[in-house]
Scaffold this active site. Sequence first.
Site, PDB file in Angstrom:
ATOM      1  CB  THR A 117      -0.927   0.021   1.235  1.00 50.67           C
ATOM      2  OG1 THR A 117      -1.545   1.290   1.357  1.00 50.67           O
ATOM      3  CG2 THR A 117      -0.134  -0.217   2.511  1.00 50.67           C
ATOM      4  CE1 TYR A 141      -3.676  -2.124   5.083  1.00 53.47           C
ATOM      5  CE2 TYR A 141      -3.611   0.144   4.307  1.00 53.47           C
ATOM      6  CZ  TYR A 141      -3.709  -1.203   4.042  1.00 53.47           C
ATOM      7  OH  TYR A 141      -3.836  -1.648   2.751  1.00 53.47           O
TER       8      TYR A 141
END
Length: 347
Positions: A117, A141
């Site tokens: 990501t 995250y």
Amino acid sequence: MARVLVTGGAGYIGSHACKALAEAGHEPIVFDNLVYGHADNVKWGPFEEGDIRDGDRLDVVFARYRPDLVMHFAAFAYVGESMVEPAKYYTTNVSGSLSLLEAMRRAGCDKLIFSSTCATYGEPTALPITEATPQEPVNPYGATKLMIERAMQDYAAAYGLRWVAFRYFNAAGCDPDGELGERHDPETHIIPLAIEAALDDTGERRFRVMGTDYPTPDGTCLRDYIHVSDLADAHVRGIDYLLGGGCNTAFNLATGTPTSVKQIVDAVEKAVGLPVPTDYAPRRAGDPAALFAVSDMARDVLGWTPRFTNIDETIATATRWFAGCNTMSVDAPSVLSPMPARAEETV
């Protein structure tokens, strides 16, 4: 043909990847615990229910199918949630991924395509983002994804793992053929939330813009929205790259075009033909004003370029699915089913 174990293959991006794999002549084997995935998304190969933290279950699946490589999508991916429930993210995204890596070692499977990501970059000091931009995540995250990128490097050095990592920007859109859509519970992605607000004839749903005073042309955040089918195409190309002896590498996947929240609202109104009822709220803590990237490496090394580069086209694919003007499964949720009226841009 390659036989590919796809963890998280019943989810949004994973299911689109499975369709692309099948169309390219590969065989996807979906491994998913169905916490966020949907069994009716599994249409192009066998399905095995299980959790990546369960090493014994993984061993059974590896022995049964003997995959040539693994595509690893399984993860929790809500940025805001990771701030308040970091244990959930470290347990699944880190411990679960290490469990998968160990199962691969036991099975002698040495090739991995990893769903990473742009959240690993944190708040960059220069734009556009490149693969050389320092990775300094600002939420759990992003930190968990960066940890697995580092683990893959160490497994490569020690055990000969071959890997590719794709650092996505904001995944968007739906399958242009209407076979797959975007179904999250809760929904936090900006485009579905705007579409749902526009289609709600009860007037109860409203789209929330978080911040209108950013140093951007219209005062709202700028993000890079990459169509989910283009992400899937990159993963298929990653197979050819690894099987052809390509080096262990991380690639950005982005359009290079920043789009503001207001531009999203305008594009949704154009696609739906209805206004998006909108509320305005202060900035959300930790949201950078702008995040966008270049994908020159993916273009030069993989021959990949995004097909959907116009936000209107991307939103049109989503609108068709959410409005039901497609072959959506009969048990897919209504676009007007109850869910929180909030807009959280996740990556």
